[in-house]
Design an enzyme around this catalytic site. Structure first.
Site, PDB file in Angstrom:
ATOM      1  N   CYS A   1      42.868  36.528  31.944  1.00  0.00           N
ATOM      2  CA  CYS A   1      43.837  35.648  32.616  1.00  0.00           C
ATOM      3  C   CYS A   1      44.457  34.663  31.621  1.00  0.00           C
ATOM      4  O   CYS A   1      43.762  33.780  31.106  1.00  0.00           O
ATOM      5  CB  CYS A   1      43.117  34.914  33.748  1.00  0.00           C
ATOM      6  SG  CYS A   1      44.047  33.564  34.481  1.00  0.00           S
TER       7      CYS A   1
ATOM      8  N   CYS B   1      44.329  30.990  32.647  1.00  0.00           N
ATOM      9  CA  CYS B   1      42.947  30.509  32.478  1.00  0.00           C
ATOM     10  C   CYS B   1      42.709  30.072  31.041  1.00  0.00           C
ATOM     11  O   CYS B   1      42.068  29.040  30.796  1.00  0.00           O
ATOM     12  CB  CYS B   1      41.951  31.600  32.852  1.00  0.00           C
ATOM     13  SG  CYS B   1      42.038  32.160  34.566  1.00  0.00           S
TER      14      CYS B   1
END
Length: 86
Positions: A12, A15
């Protein structure tokens, strides 16, 4: 006691962008515990909190969720969430 749980995944990109922001907040706030949960290696924790997307931040006060937000957040927004949970 306040705890910020960061749900993330290695694949991600938001993230990855959020990680240093959370690390700095963790270093700055002595009364906050930060826990990171990789949803791919700990899907049970993600299911327990109903996490459907990453990144998701869940603020716990005395073990109970009081705030949650998904997606990339700025430092100021995260601090506002933490302060609202105090």
């Amino acid at each position: 006691m306040l705890e910020l749980v960061r749900f993330h995944a290695t694949w991600c990109q938001p993230c990855k962008q959020l990680a240093p922001v959370i690390a700095q907040i963790d270093a700055d706030l002595e009364d906050l515990t930060v826990t990171s949960v990789d949803v791919d290696t700990d899907p049970d924790a993600a299911a327990k909190f109903g996490v459907m997307s990453v990144p998701t931040l869940v603020l716990l006060k005395d073990g109970e969720p009081v705030q949650r937000v998904s997606g990339f957040q700025t430092r100021d927004r995260i601090l506002a969430i933490i302060n609202s949970g105090r």
